[in-house]
Design an enzyme around this catalytic site. Sequence first.
Site, short mmCIF file in Angstrom:
data_model
loop_
_atom_site.label_atom_id
_atom_site.label_comp_id
_atom_site.label_asym_id
_atom_site.label_seq_id
_atom_site.Cartn_x
_atom_site.Cartn_y
_atom_site.Cartn_z
N GLY A 19 0.79 -1.22 0.00
CA GLY A 19 0.00 0.00 0.00
C GLY A 19 0.82 1.28 0.00
N LEU A 36 2.32 2.62 2.49
CA LEU A 36 1.74 3.35 3.62
C LEU A 36 2.75 3.93 4.60
CD1 LEU A 36 -1.11 0.78 4.41
CD2 LEU A 36 -1.39 3.00 3.31
N SER A 37 4.01 3.50 4.50
CA SER A 37 4.94 3.86 5.57
C SER A 37 6.02 4.83 5.11
CB SER A 37 5.58 2.60 6.15
OG SER A 37 4.72 2.02 7.08
N VAL A 95 11.80 2.69 3.37
CA VAL A 95 12.18 2.76 1.95
C VAL A 95 11.48 1.67 1.13
CG1 VAL A 95 14.15 2.60 0.37
CG2 VAL A 95 14.42 3.76 2.57
N ALA A 96 11.44 0.44 1.65
CA ALA A 96 10.85 -0.66 0.88
C ALA A 96 9.35 -0.43 0.67
CB ALA A 96 11.09 -1.98 1.59
N GLU A 147 6.72 1.78 19.46
CA GLU A 147 6.74 0.79 18.38
C GLU A 147 7.12 -0.60 18.90
OE1 GLU A 147 6.38 1.59 14.69
OE2 GLU A 147 5.38 3.37 15.45
N ARG A 207 9.86 7.39 15.23
CA ARG A 207 8.60 6.80 15.70
C ARG A 207 8.54 6.57 17.21
NH1 ARG A 207 6.57 2.11 11.55
NH2 ARG A 207 7.41 2.92 9.60
N HIS A 211 13.15 1.82 12.45
CA HIS A 211 13.18 1.16 13.76
C HIS A 211 14.63 0.80 14.05
CE1 HIS A 211 8.84 -0.41 13.00
NE2 HIS A 211 8.78 0.57 13.89
N CYS A 270 11.59 -8.52 12.20
CA CYS A 270 10.28 -7.85 12.31
C CYS A 270 9.17 -8.86 12.51
CB CYS A 270 9.94 -7.10 11.03
SG CYS A 270 11.11 -5.85 10.57
O1 SUG Z 1 5.74 -0.25 10.18
N1 SUG Z 1 5.62 -1.71 7.01
C1 SUG Z 1 5.98 -1.82 8.41
C2 SUG Z 1 7.25 -2.60 8.56
C3 SUG Z 1 7.54 -2.92 9.99
C4 SUG Z 1 8.88 -3.55 10.19
N2 SUG Z 1 9.08 -3.85 11.54
C5 SUG Z 1 10.25 -3.77 12.20
N3 SUG Z 1 11.28 -3.17 11.70
N4 SUG Z 1 10.30 -4.26 13.37
C6 SUG Z 1 6.12 -0.43 9.03
O2 SUG Z 1 6.64 0.47 8.34
C7 SUG Z 1 4.17 -1.17 5.14
C8 SUG Z 1 2.75 -1.38 4.77
C9 SUG Z 1 2.44 -0.94 3.37
O3 SUG Z 1 3.07 -0.01 2.86
O4 SUG Z 1 1.55 -1.56 2.75
C10 SUG Z 1 4.42 -1.30 6.63
O5 SUG Z 1 3.54 -1.01 7.44
#
Ligand code: SUG
Length: 448
Positions: free
Chosen positions: A19, A21-22, A26-27, A174, A214, A250, A371
């Site tokens: 999505g 969303l974050s 980067v990914a 978090e 965060r 994180h 994660c």
């Molecule tokens: O919170 N990604 C999560 C990845 C969490 C990784 N957790 C740790 N590092 N412990 C986040 O950013 C992406 C969802 C999206 O784009 O669809 C997302 O929520």
Amino acid sequence: MKSYEVNFDGLVGPTHNYGGLSYGNVASQSNSQQSSNPKEAALQGLAKMKALMDMGFQQGVLAPQERPDVAALRRLGFAGSDAQVIQHAAKEAMPLLVASCSASSMWVANAATVSPSADTADGRVHFTAANLNCKYHRSIEHPTTSRVLGAMFADQQHFAHHAALPAVAQFGDEGAANHTRFCRAYGEAGVEFFVFGRSAFDTRFPAPQKYPARQTLEASQAVARLHGLREEGVVYAQQNPSVIDQGVFHNDVIAVGNGEVLFYHEDAFLETDRMLAELSTKLAKVGGKFQSVCVPRSAVTVDDAVRSYLFNSQLLSRPDGSMLLIVPEECRGNERVWQYLQGLTRSGGVIGEVKVFDLKQSMQNGGGPACLRLRVALNETELAAVNPGVIMTAPLYDSLTQWVERHYRDRMTENDLADPQLLLECRAALDELTQILKLGAVYPFQIN
Ligand code: SUG
């Protein structure tokens, strides 16, 4: 008494999608709108759980959440039948529908912070659900997370649960992604290491310029108080704001610890020497000998770390005292990182072996091996008090893979999220899952 670190892995939910969303991850940002494969994602996660169980580690599973979260959409003003709520949101506010469909609860390192009984004032294992309030799609996780954790760790004699901290940015929390515990043995008192990105109330601390920090210091301090941790058993450290601005959203993207060992990148923290000295002194007071393994930026850059997720690895203790590092496939794809890892295992140091896992579906949203798991240190009595339905066994692995094969789609795009049929599919799947895992009623559709 024997004690263990049990890794509870998040089972990827049926709506896994990209999505975008974050912001700051980067990914997540770069794979936005690509089509995902929920079935493959769940099977990749289950394969890791099975492999760790087969290697002799204690492994558990944490259930995904009800998505789309229709109740969350109703709170934002969408009305009518469940199908109408989804259709209205798809038409008027697609980003809100996408957020309400995120399978982000799979990254259970963010579900809660956990303090083992040997560290806490009342001798119980304490859990504080993370409010995750930096991102809307994650801020809606904690009520169900609390119910699921409550159903897994129900025995009040051994387990204490705290509600998420106040849902404002000043208490951004978090969970375990910014928390590491050092100890000589899992059942003995240890040192809990809280890493924060900024302070909400004290302007002397620097903050990142581009991406959000965060976790706040004040949130970490509140969790330590709730869990009844001794001052002598806690160390706080600030993440280097410049690495947050390079995508380290994180601390578990730039450091990992286990037992007496911290494996970290040279640029991970501020005031690193002071922090290492404090960890060493405090661990020595409980009988431990702190060791750190620093990865120099000359060998692996912060960018390499963010792209490969070298530090988002699981550092696991073997019975002979050596450690095993579980890394994602992306580490093998990065020449510098792979070369570093070859040298590390040949050096005769504490990290003796590296094992690689294909977690691409989760990695494309910024979630690596670390994660995907919530660590809970338990002694034998506490382990026996955990709901046995969530402890991984060969038959449970078989039932869960068959359950995924039966219920999951192998392709998910925005159009699929707008299909009201998806909600019915997810509810049917989750209803069956609560029976497989013996959780009772934990989802909104089961309790309302
Ligand atoms: O919170 N990604 C999560 C990845 C969490 C990784 N957790 C740790 N590092 N412990 C986040 O950013 C992406 C969802 C999206 O784009 O669809 C997302 O929520």
